[in-house]
Scaffold this motif. Structure first.
Motif, PDB file in Angstrom:
ATOM      1  N   ASN A  43       0.844  -1.183   0.000  1.00 60.37           N
ATOM      2  CA  ASN A  43       0.000   0.000   0.000  1.00 60.37           C
ATOM      3  C   ASN A  43       0.885   1.241   0.000  1.00 60.37           C
ATOM      4  O   ASN A  43       1.864   1.302   0.745  1.00 60.37           O
ATOM      5  N   PHE A  44       0.566   2.223  -0.813  1.00 69.17           N
ATOM      6  CA  PHE A  44       1.376   3.439  -0.873  1.00 69.17           C
ATOM      7  C   PHE A  44       0.513   4.617  -1.280  1.00 69.17           C
ATOM      8  O   PHE A  44      -0.597   4.465  -1.787  1.00 69.17           O
ATOM      9  N   THR A  45       1.032   5.807  -1.059  1.00 73.03           N
ATOM     10  CA  THR A  45       0.411   7.052  -1.500  1.00 73.03           C
ATOM     11  C   THR A  45       1.285   7.666  -2.583  1.00 73.03           C
ATOM     12  O   THR A  45       2.505   7.783  -2.396  1.00 73.03           O
ATOM     13  N   GLY A  46       0.682   8.063  -3.701  1.00 71.26           N
ATOM     14  CA  GLY A  46       1.500   8.688  -4.732  1.00 71.26           C
ATOM     15  C   GLY A  46       0.873   8.652  -6.106  1.00 71.26           C
ATOM     16  O   GLY A  46      -0.351   8.576  -6.266  1.00 71.26           O
ATOM     17  N   PHE A  47       1.724   8.716  -7.114  1.00 71.67           N
ATOM     18  CA  PHE A  47       1.302   8.725  -8.505  1.00 71.67           C
ATOM     19  C   PHE A  47       1.309   7.306  -9.075  1.00 71.67           C
ATOM     20  O   PHE A  47       2.036   6.433  -8.605  1.00 71.67           O
ATOM     21  N   LEU A  48       0.526   7.118 -10.122  1.00 72.04           N
ATOM     22  CA  LEU A  48       0.620   5.927 -10.957  1.00 72.04           C
ATOM     23  C   LEU A  48       1.164   6.316 -12.321  1.00 72.04           C
ATOM     24  O   LEU A  48       0.759   7.332 -12.899  1.00 72.04           O
ATOM     25  N   LYS A  49       2.069   5.521 -12.819  1.00 75.88           N
ATOM     26  CA  LYS A  49       2.571   5.667 -14.193  1.00 75.88           C
ATOM     27  C   LYS A  49       2.179   4.400 -14.938  1.00 75.88           C
ATOM     28  O   LYS A  49       2.568   3.306 -14.548  1.00 75.88           O
ATOM     29  N   VAL A  50       1.370   4.570 -15.998  1.00 76.68           N
ATOM     30  CA  VAL A  50       0.838   3.428 -16.733  1.00 76.68           C
ATOM     31  C   VAL A  50       1.237   3.558 -18.199  1.00 76.68           C
ATOM     32  O   VAL A  50       0.860   4.529 -18.872  1.00 76.68           O
ATOM     33  N   ILE A  82      -3.104   8.831  -5.678  1.00 78.50           N
ATOM     34  CA  ILE A  82      -3.925   7.729  -5.192  1.00 78.50           C
ATOM     35  C   ILE A  82      -3.340   7.211  -3.885  1.00 78.50           C
ATOM     36  O   ILE A  82      -2.200   7.522  -3.527  1.00 78.50           O
ATOM     37  N   ALA A  83      -4.130   6.404  -3.182  1.00 75.57           N
ATOM     38  CA  ALA A  83      -3.632   5.705  -2.003  1.00 75.57           C
ATOM     39  C   ALA A  83      -4.245   4.312  -2.029  1.00 75.57           C
ATOM     40  O   ALA A  83      -5.467   4.166  -1.976  1.00 75.57           O
ATOM     41  N   GLY A  84      -3.429   3.297  -2.164  1.00 73.66           N
ATOM     42  CA  GLY A  84      -3.935   1.946  -2.235  1.00 73.66           C
ATOM     43  C   GLY A  84      -2.878   0.976  -2.698  1.00 73.66           C
ATOM     44  O   GLY A  84      -1.677   1.278  -2.714  1.00 73.66           O
ATOM     45  N   ARG A  85      -3.340  -0.204  -3.095  1.00 74.52           N
ATOM     46  CA  ARG A  85      -2.426  -1.272  -3.524  1.00 74.52           C
ATOM     47  C   ARG A  85      -2.864  -1.919  -4.833  1.00 74.52           C
ATOM     48  O   ARG A  85      -2.023  -2.294  -5.653  1.00 74.52           O
ATOM     49  N   LEU A 119       4.764   5.589  -7.912  1.00 75.88           N
ATOM     50  CA  LEU A 119       5.737   6.590  -7.469  1.00 75.88           C
ATOM     51  C   LEU A 119       5.265   7.115  -6.114  1.00 75.88           C
ATOM     52  O   LEU A 119       4.389   7.964  -6.042  1.00 75.88           O
ATOM     53  N   ALA A 120       5.816   6.548  -5.038  1.00 76.70           N
ATOM     54  CA  ALA A 120       5.369   6.915  -3.691  1.00 76.70           C
ATOM     55  C   ALA A 120       5.808   8.336  -3.373  1.00 76.70           C
ATOM     56  O   ALA A 120       6.973   8.709  -3.572  1.00 76.70           O
ATOM     57  N   LEU A 121       4.878   9.138  -2.862  1.00 79.98           N
ATOM     58  CA  LEU A 121       5.136  10.542  -2.549  1.00 79.98           C
ATOM     59  C   LEU A 121       5.095  10.772  -1.046  1.00 79.98           C
ATOM     60  O   LEU A 121       4.310  10.151  -0.329  1.00 79.98           O
ATOM     61  N   SER A 122       5.930  11.692  -0.582  1.00 75.87           N
ATOM     62  CA  SER A 122       5.863  12.138   0.809  1.00 75.87           C
ATOM     63  C   SER A 122       6.678  13.409   0.946  1.00 75.87           C
ATOM     64  O   SER A 122       7.543  13.698   0.118  1.00 75.87           O
ATOM     65  N   THR A 123       6.377  14.172   1.986  1.00 76.28           N
ATOM     66  CA  THR A 123       7.243  15.293   2.318  1.00 76.28           C
ATOM     67  C   THR A 123       8.635  14.726   2.597  1.00 76.28           C
ATOM     68  O   THR A 123       8.786  13.785   3.380  1.00 76.28           O
ATOM     69  N   ASP A 124       9.651  15.284   1.976  1.00 81.67           N
ATOM     70  CA  ASP A 124      10.968  14.647   1.928  1.00 81.67           C
ATOM     71  C   ASP A 124      11.796  14.928   3.178  1.00 81.67           C
ATOM     72  O   ASP A 124      12.872  15.544   3.114  1.00 81.67           O
ATOM     73  N   ARG A 149       4.626   8.098   6.599  1.00 83.35           N
ATOM     74  CA  ARG A 149       5.086   8.722   5.354  1.00 83.35           C
ATOM     75  C   ARG A 149       3.952   8.814   4.339  1.00 83.35           C
ATOM     76  O   ARG A 149       3.871   9.765   3.559  1.00 83.35           O
ATOM     77  N   ALA A 150       3.065   7.822   4.319  1.00 85.25           N
ATOM     78  CA  ALA A 150       1.948   7.828   3.385  1.00 85.25           C
ATOM     79  C   ALA A 150       0.933   8.919   3.707  1.00 85.25           C
ATOM     80  O   ALA A 150       0.145   9.306   2.848  1.00 85.25           O
ATOM     81  N   ASN A 151       0.925   9.412   4.922  1.00 85.62           N
ATOM     82  CA  ASN A 151       0.004  10.468   5.337  1.00 85.62           C
ATOM     83  C   ASN A 151       0.704  11.820   5.470  1.00 85.62           C
ATOM     84  O   ASN A 151       0.203  12.712   6.145  1.00 85.62           O
ATOM     85  N   LEU A 152       1.854  11.946   4.829  1.00 87.74           N
ATOM     86  CA  LEU A 152       2.658  13.166   4.967  1.00 87.74           C
ATOM     87  C   LEU A 152       2.956  13.766   3.595  1.00 87.74           C
ATOM     88  O   LEU A 152       4.063  14.188   3.303  1.00 87.74           O
ATOM     89  N   THR A 153       1.957  13.796   2.729  1.00 84.53           N
ATOM     90  CA  THR A 153       2.235  14.181   1.349  1.00 84.53           C
ATOM     91  C   THR A 153       2.384  15.683   1.130  1.00 84.53           C
ATOM     92  O   THR A 153       3.022  16.097   0.178  1.00 84.53           O
TER      93      THR A 153
END
Length: 512
Positions: free
Chosen positions: A364-371, A419-422, A441-446, A472-476
């Motif tokens: 499970n992650f928070t971020g972008f999808l590249k398709v 998105i957030a999911g798996r 592409l998992a995103l978070s405040t760096d 980290r998943a809730n810190l975008t």
């Protein structure tokens, strides 16, 4: 007999050797000690501070890790150029030797700093026995805009675009000389990405960080001197609405821009947002109705895209003039780490699922999808849905649409949404997909990780890492949210429990 002689010699010489070690000067040891980790307002070489008296921090590094090492004094030098600093000329501030063990948040006490100033500084220390260390490697920072009057132009927006649409803005600029320095400050109600002559500036996303948009908007500063060139240049911005604009504040997507540059011949140049900027609706927009407009939904129409929209030779004569508007908010510099891609996650498997294909990302992650897409005809529609749980196709209306331009190979990728999911379900494909066609592409405040925990219990170790990954998943977007897909709010128990349990012990959260 020879062995006895050697042993006797060692015993006779031991006191002498010990005396040499005890009486030897400690300068050789102290020379190993260096000031390191220089930070200004908690950040490494920040660009665009609006603190009139920024604070300096450092640490004392001792590779030998000798016990008893401590700072007894410091000396800070601050200059307006790297050359002046390296020659020993501190034209902005020379603290002199200050007897203290303090090394964190030392306030600047030199000449007043002005907007757009470029500043360099370094520090040397004295150890507990009074031995001076070498000077540190220089650190750098630039000032943002300290006064409201430094913003010369109004806010601008597309005159008749819908709120969910993403907008292209551009402005051509002719330079007769190379740019010696150039800072551009961008405040946006919503997200923005900056391009200079087609090149994206900076590696961060979802800028700026979240704020209460009806009262305060954060702005970012970009150093673009090396990207500008003599002759024609294009400053371009891709702008999209932010999630909070739909759910709470209902503010209208808008931009405010201020560029200040100095050319090689000393000429000053200023450029601001106004009606001279051109704008057009881009090839992407947020997908869905008001309530779920930013729940991971993004729509891309590849038929509307222009690869050269941000280049100098693009014909924008059919674009509209930007409209000006007043926005009553306070502008503040974003003085925290930006949101970046912190992990690339390849899909682990793909299988047929009803009339589509189900990708399992493995976590499970928070971020972008590249398709990556192949074999589509012009106008074909591809639906991308995301869920947290196995067996579900979609939760919290996380769905994206892609309309094909009929190219042999095309790519969908989020830009102003996430998105957030798996589990990712894709329908509308004409060819059987490969596992490698979908990447997360998992995103978070760096923020920088500084703490760790391990034990002999594998389950404890997994729980610990799961806690950190959840945070980290809730810190975008610069704050700790309750969840990354529904409400994205910073409730009290989230901020408090996560701060004490995860953020402070494990990450450098000082600027957050």
């Amino acid at each position: 007999m020879d062995t006895m002689k050697k042993l006797l010699t060692i015993l006779l010489l031991a006191p002498l050797l010990l005396a040499v070690v005890i009486l030897a000067p400690r300068s050789a040891v102290a020379a190993e000690v260096t000031p390191a980790g220089l930070r200004t307002e908690h950040l490494v070489d920040p660009v665009g501070l609006d603190a009139a008296e920024p604070r300096f921090s450092w640490r004392m590094d001792d590779p030998a890790q000798a016990t008893g090492r401590a700072q007894s004094a410091y000396h800070v030098r601050v200059a307006s150029s790297k050359e002046l600093l390296e020659s020993g000329q501190a034209d902005l501030w020379d603290s002199g030797k200050v007897a203290t063990n303090q090394s964190q948040l030392i306030p600047y006490a030199g000449k007043p700093l002005a907007s757009n100033n470029e500043v360099y500084w370094k520090v040397r220390l004295w150890t507990e026995d009074g031995t001076a260390t070498p000077w540190s490697t220089p650190a750098r920072f630039t000032m943002g805009l300290l006064e409201a009057s430094d913003w010369k132009g109004p806010w601008i927006h597309h005159p008749d675009a819908a709120t969910q649409q993403h907008i292209w803005f551009r402005r051509n600029l002719t330079l007769e000389e190379p740019a010696q320095s150039a800072l551009i400050h961008i405040a946006s109600l919503g997200y923005h990405e900056l391009f200079i002559n087609g090149e994206k500036v900076a590696d961060h996303h979802l800028a700026p960080a979240a704020s209460r948009l009806d009262k305060r908007v954060l702005y970012l500063t970009y150093d673009i001197a090396q990207l500008l060139q003599p002759g024609e240049n294009t400053i371009a911005i891709w702008h999209g609405p932010g999630w909070a604009q739909y759910r709470f504040f209902e503010t209208k997507p808008s931009l405010r821009i201020q560029m200040d540059a100095t050319l090689a011949d000393g000429q000053a140049l200023s450029l601001a947002s106004d009606a001279s900027w051109r704008c057009a609706v881009s090839s992407s927009q947020n997908n869905g109705g008001w309530r779920y407009a930013n729940m991971g939904g993004e729509q891309i129409d590849a038929r509307l895209h222009h690869d050269d929209w941000n280049l100098p030779n693009f014909d924008d004569s059919q674009w509209q003039a930007a409209a000006e508007r007043d926005v009553d908010v306070t502008l503040s510099a974003q003085m925290m780490e930006p949101t970046r891609v912190i992990k690339t996650i390849p899909a682990q498997s793909v299988a047929r699922y009803d009339d589509g294909w189900r990708f399992d990302m493995g976590e499970n992650f928070t971020g972008f999808l590249k398709v990556d897409l192949r074999g589509l005809s012009e106008g074909d529609e591809v639906l991308i849905q995301v869920a947290n749980r196995e067996g579900e196709v979609e939760d919290f209306h996380q769905r994206a649409l892609f309309f094909s331009a009929g190219e042999a190979e095309e790519t969908f990728r989020h830009r102003f949404n996430y998105i957030a999911g798996r589990y990712v379900t894709i329908t509308g494909l004409k060819t059987e997909p490969r596992t490698e066609d979908v990447t997360g592409l998992a995103l978070s405040t760096d923020v920088r990780r500084t703490g760790s925990f391990t034990s002999s219990n594998a389950l404890f170790n997994r729980i610990y890492e799961a806690d950190l990954w959840t945070w980290r998943a809730n810190l975008t977007e610069g704050f700790t949210a309750d969840c990354p897909h529904r409400e994205r709010l910073g409730y009290g128990e989230v901020a408090f429990a996560c701060a004490w349990g995860i953020a402070f012990p494990n990450y450098d959260s000082s600027a957050l």
